[in-house]
Scaffold this motif. Structure first.
Motif, PDB file in Angstrom:
ATOM      1  N   SER A  74     -23.176   4.791 -26.939  1.00  0.00           N
ATOM      2  CA  SER A  74     -21.822   5.291 -27.164  1.00  0.00           C
ATOM      3  C   SER A  74     -21.732   6.702 -26.601  1.00  0.00           C
ATOM      4  N   ASP A  76     -19.515   8.716 -27.795  1.00  0.00           N
ATOM      5  CA  ASP A  76     -18.913   9.445 -28.914  1.00  0.00           C
ATOM      6  C   ASP A  76     -20.013  10.049 -29.784  1.00  0.00           C
ATOM      7  N   PHE A  77     -19.946  11.346 -30.018  1.00  0.00           N
ATOM      8  CA  PHE A  77     -21.015  12.008 -30.784  1.00  0.00           C
ATOM      9  C   PHE A  77     -20.978  11.686 -32.275  1.00  0.00           C
ATOM     10  N   ASP A  78     -19.940  11.023 -32.741  1.00  0.00           N
ATOM     11  CA  ASP A  78     -19.891  10.629 -34.155  1.00  0.00           C
ATOM     12  C   ASP A  78     -20.419   9.222 -34.389  1.00  0.00           C
ATOM     13  N   THR A  79     -20.775   8.545 -33.321  1.00  0.00           N
ATOM     14  CA  THR A  79     -21.196   7.145 -33.444  1.00  0.00           C
ATOM     15  C   THR A  79     -22.711   7.027 -33.332  1.00  0.00           C
ATOM     16  N   LYS A  80     -23.320   6.510 -34.392  1.00  0.00           N
ATOM     17  CA  LYS A  80     -24.771   6.289 -34.392  1.00  0.00           C
ATOM     18  C   LYS A  80     -25.036   4.840 -34.022  1.00  0.00           C
ATOM     19  N   LYS A 169     -27.957   8.442 -30.443  1.00  0.00           N
ATOM     20  CA  LYS A 169     -26.668   9.087 -30.675  1.00  0.00           C
ATOM     21  C   LYS A 169     -26.382  10.166 -29.632  1.00  0.00           C
ATOM     22  N   LYS A 170     -25.138  10.239 -29.223  1.00  0.00           N
ATOM     23  CA  LYS A 170     -24.699  11.302 -28.305  1.00  0.00           C
ATOM     24  C   LYS A 170     -24.734  12.630 -29.038  1.00  0.00           C
ATOM     25  N   LYS A 172     -23.075  16.401 -29.154  1.00  0.00           N
ATOM     26  CA  LYS A 172     -21.794  16.960 -28.740  1.00  0.00           C
ATOM     27  C   LYS A 172     -22.000  17.930 -27.570  1.00  0.00           C
ATOM     28  N   ALA A 176     -19.414  14.458 -23.816  1.00  0.00           N
ATOM     29  CA  ALA A 176     -19.041  13.578 -24.935  1.00  0.00           C
ATOM     30  C   ALA A 176     -17.566  13.198 -24.813  1.00  0.00           C
ATOM     31  N   PRO A 178     -15.139  11.191 -27.320  1.00  0.00           N
ATOM     32  CA  PRO A 178     -14.979  10.507 -28.601  1.00  0.00           C
ATOM     33  C   PRO A 178     -14.090   9.260 -28.564  1.00  0.00           C
ATOM     34  N   ASN A 179     -13.134   9.208 -27.664  1.00  0.00           N
ATOM     35  CA  ASN A 179     -12.200   8.087 -27.701  1.00  0.00           C
ATOM     36  C   ASN A 179     -12.464   7.014 -26.655  1.00  0.00           C
TER      37      ASN A 179
END
Ligand code: MN
Length: 190
Positions: A74, A76-80, A169-170, A172, A176, A178-179
């Protein structure tokens, strides 16, 4: 001389890969230890096995430690993303695309992304911590220079995990996004 058959320890790292396969049946390479003097490489192979997954492989000391990522990378840095460590693969597997017949990992393999990476982990003196030590410690931070995957990523081993579970994981940074769903948007071989 691109290959080194001298270092026995390194040779051992491909033993599992070779034992798991019947090379009279699979088109995948038997594999040797490779010596590369330039930046280390990585590959992400999209593998349509019984469960579709993405195999991330990082060149470390002439072989490719590998992780199967069910949901893929991913940006997106919020996605593990769960990444299950699998057997080390040979360097010449990195260019492999084709169909693996019934047996181990049956299904088609394509090179979804590849490129080079930089090791981001430094010791207190600012020197890179050798990748094999990062692997052993269960914490890898790299900067990917791929066609699709770019920028900083972390790969860390889950402490409680018995079965080689890691998180990918990305980190930040300016790469990055996110969307963006990159595996959906760019599903094909490079
Ligand atoms: Mn696989």
């Amino acid at each position: 001389m691109p290959y080194d058959d001298i270092n026995m320890n390194k040779k051992e790292t491909l033993k599992k890969y070779q034992e798991m396969r019947d090379f009279s049946k699979t088109p995948g390479p038997k594999g040797k230890i490779a010596i590369n003097s330039s930046l280390p490489t990585f590959v992400i192979q999209k593998h349509a096995a019984s469960h579709l997954h993405y195999d991330l492989r990082l060149e470390i000391n002439g072989v490719m430690p590998s992780w199967a990522i069910p949901k893929g990378p991913s940006v997106d840095f919020d996605t593990k993303r769960l990444a299950m460590q699998t057997e080390d693969h040979p360097m010449d597997y990195a260019n492999f695309e084709g169909t693996i017949p019934e047996g181990y990992g049956a299904g088609t393999v394509m090179v979804w992304d590849n490129g080079t990476y930089d090791n981001l982990r430094l010791d207190d003196n600012g020197n890179p911590i050798p990748m094999e030590d990062c692997l052993e410690e269960g914490k890898i931070e790299v900067y990917f220079n791929g066609h699709k995957i770019k920028g900083a990523y972390v790969l860390f081993k889950l402490k409680s995990a018995k079965d080689n579970a890691w998180i990918f994981k990305k980190i930040k940074d300016s790469e990055a996004e996110p969307n963006r769903d990159i595996t959906e948007e760019m599903p094909n071989s490079i």
